[in-house]
Write a protein that holds these residues in place. Structure first.
Motif, PDB file in Angstrom:
ATOM      1  N   ALA A 182       0.916  -1.065  -0.178  1.00 50.60           N
ATOM      2  CA  ALA A 182       0.142  -0.109  -0.023  1.00 50.60           C
ATOM      3  C   ALA A 182       0.889   1.255  -0.051  1.00 50.60           C
ATOM      4  CB  ALA A 182      -0.893  -0.095   1.351  1.00 50.60           C
ATOM      5  N   GLN A 185       2.702   1.737  -3.508  1.00 53.16           N
ATOM      6  CA  GLN A 185       1.496   2.310  -4.409  1.00 53.16           C
ATOM      7  C   GLN A 185       1.395   3.738  -4.258  1.00 53.16           C
ATOM      8  OE1 GLN A 185       0.076   0.573  -7.122  1.00 53.16           O
ATOM      9  NE2 GLN A 185       1.891  -0.926  -6.308  1.00 53.16           N
ATOM     10  N   ILE A 186       1.411   4.257  -3.002  1.00 53.53           N
ATOM     11  CA  ILE A 186       1.303   5.672  -2.811  1.00 53.53           C
ATOM     12  C   ILE A 186       2.505   6.410  -3.259  1.00 53.53           C
ATOM     13  CG2 ILE A 186       1.229   7.362  -1.054  1.00 53.53           C
ATOM     14  CD1 ILE A 186      -0.738   5.357   0.549  1.00 53.53           C
ATOM     15  N   VAL A 190       1.296   8.869  -6.113  1.00 57.27           N
ATOM     16  CA  VAL A 190       0.525   9.970  -5.760  1.00 57.27           C
ATOM     17  C   VAL A 190       0.910  11.347  -6.334  1.00 57.27           C
ATOM     18  CG1 VAL A 190       2.442  10.577  -4.044  1.00 57.27           C
ATOM     19  CG2 VAL A 190      -0.018  11.109  -3.282  1.00 57.27           C
ATOM     20  N   TRP A 193      -2.081  11.678  -8.695  1.00 57.80           N
ATOM     21  CA  TRP A 193      -3.598  11.425  -8.173  1.00 57.80           C
ATOM     22  C   TRP A 193      -4.047  12.895  -8.126  1.00 57.80           C
ATOM     23  CZ3 TRP A 193      -2.568   7.223  -3.838  1.00 57.80           C
ATOM     24  CH2 TRP A 193      -2.226   6.251  -4.403  1.00 57.80           C
ATOM     25  N   GLN A 197      -8.683  10.591  -5.233  1.00 60.81           N
ATOM     26  CA  GLN A 197      -7.900   9.126  -5.110  1.00 60.81           C
ATOM     27  C   GLN A 197      -6.987   9.563  -3.890  1.00 60.81           C
ATOM     28  OE1 GLN A 197      -6.448  10.047  -9.166  1.00 60.81           O
ATOM     29  NE2 GLN A 197      -6.715   7.786  -9.723  1.00 60.81           N
ATOM     30  N   ALA A 201      -6.845   6.794  -0.817  1.00 65.37           N
ATOM     31  CA  ALA A 201      -5.628   6.317  -0.205  1.00 65.37           C
ATOM     32  C   ALA A 201      -5.500   6.365   1.329  1.00 65.37           C
ATOM     33  CB  ALA A 201      -4.440   6.741  -1.058  1.00 65.37           C
ATOM     34  N   ASP A 204      -7.781   4.255   2.962  1.00 67.65           N
ATOM     35  CA  ASP A 204      -7.306   2.968   2.906  1.00 67.65           C
ATOM     36  C   ASP A 204      -6.208   2.631   4.103  1.00 67.65           C
ATOM     37  OD1 ASP A 204      -7.294  -0.031   1.561  1.00 67.65           O
ATOM     38  OD2 ASP A 204      -5.293   0.917   0.890  1.00 67.65           O
ATOM     39  N   LEU A 287      -0.361  13.192   2.172  1.00 61.81           N
ATOM     40  CA  LEU A 287      -0.194  12.774   0.924  1.00 61.81           C
ATOM     41  C   LEU A 287      -0.538  13.833  -0.144  1.00 61.81           C
ATOM     42  CD1 LEU A 287      -2.234   9.484   0.646  1.00 61.81           C
ATOM     43  CD2 LEU A 287       0.004   9.980   1.198  1.00 61.81           C
TER      44      LEU A 287
END
Length: 295
Positions: A182, A185-186, A190, A193, A197, A201, A204, A287
């Motif tokens: 996870a 993927q960020i 990111v 995104w 999104q 995230a 999540d 993020l």
């Protein structure tokens, strides 16, 4: 002691020190931080021995291990290379710091430099650290002080700001595979995104909210790789080798100031979580910084 080429771990930190030697930009004050006291001391001794080496070939940044200075260093009896210990195991007293600063005022016996390695610097209380400030601010031209700490947050900002900071890598951590995927993927996506999104995230990540140290450790390691490549243009020191091409691309697209802003905001996020600020909101704000540190 030994030389840099004998160091099996901490090659990225070693490369930073070797670049400083080659560029003739050796600061009078250094702060090494990391979880392993042994790694910090090994690196500091290699750095000190290389600086004191009298027969180091021009254009190289490693001790020859053959000259008189190197032999003295490896025998632990170099008069101008001192490991400044403290008497009590849990305290580095102000009197011991004053003894150190008094010794710094004495010129080297044999060498151009007089180098002090100071383990457990975080055991100095505020009074002791303040007693060291004048020496850090106005050291003699010949003095080099290397402070070692496993708790950089225990060091006063006035001390940290006067030192060149070298952060040593932790050992290979055991991450939850799902959390690792996870986080990767960020980090990989990111920047492309949109807000929806990013919010998804962050939401999540709440399933891992009991593991904030692991999440933020992964983020920090990634952007330290970015900073390392930005400064060195060398791929071999990147820890996340599987994603080296992405890290190089990010490094090329960000300024030093933007990378530092990201690292500062990761630390801010950790402090917010320690203060029980809402996890999802903290992650969302972080993020957004990862997406656009200039915003």
């Amino acid at each position: 002691m030994g030389s840099f080429n004998q160091i099996q771990h901490q090659k990225r930190a070693a490369a930073i020190l070797q670049r400083a030697i080659l560029a003739d930009r050796v600061s009078h004050a250094w702060l090494f931080s990391g979880p392993s006291a042994a790694d910090m001391q090994t690196l500091a001794l290699a750095f000190a021995q290389t600086l004191q080496c009298t027969e180091r070939p021009q254009g190289t940044a490693d001790a020859c291990r053959k000259c008189r200075s190197c032999r003295q260093a490896e025998g632990g009896n170099h008069p101008d290379l001192l490991v400044w210990s403290h008497e009590k195991p849990k305290t580095f007293s102000v009197e011991e710091v004053r003894a150190l600063t008094a010794d710094v005022s004495i010129r080297p016996f044999e060498s151009e430099r007089k180098i002090y390695i100071v383990p457990d610097a975080h055991l100095m209380r505020a009074e002791a650290q303040n007693a060291l400030l004048k020496t850090l601010e106005e050291p003699p031209d010949y003095a080099v002080l290397i402070l070692l700490t496993s708790s950089p947050d225990a060091m006063l900002e006035t001390v940290r700001s006067r030192c060149q900071i070298v952060e040593l890598a932790a050992g290979q951590a055991e991450y939850d595979p799902a959390l690792l995927q996870a986080a990767e993927q960020i980090l990989l996506h990111v920047r492309s995104w949109n807000l929806a999104q990013i919010r998804a995230a962050a939401k999540d990540l709440t399933q891992y909210k009991d593991q904030p140290d692991q999440i933020l450790s992964l983020f920090t390691s990634w952007y330290r790789d970015v900073l390392y490549y930005k400064a060195s243009k060398k791929s071999e020191g990147i820890l996340a080798q599987a994603h080296a091409s992405c890290i190089r691309s990010i490094a090329e697209s960000l300024s030093f100031e933007e990378i530092q802003r990201i690292l500062d905001n990761i630390l801010t996020a950790m402090n917010r979580l320690k203060a029980n600020v809402n996890f999802e909101l903290t992650m969302e704000l972080l993020l957004m910084i990862l997406k656009d540190p200039a915003a």
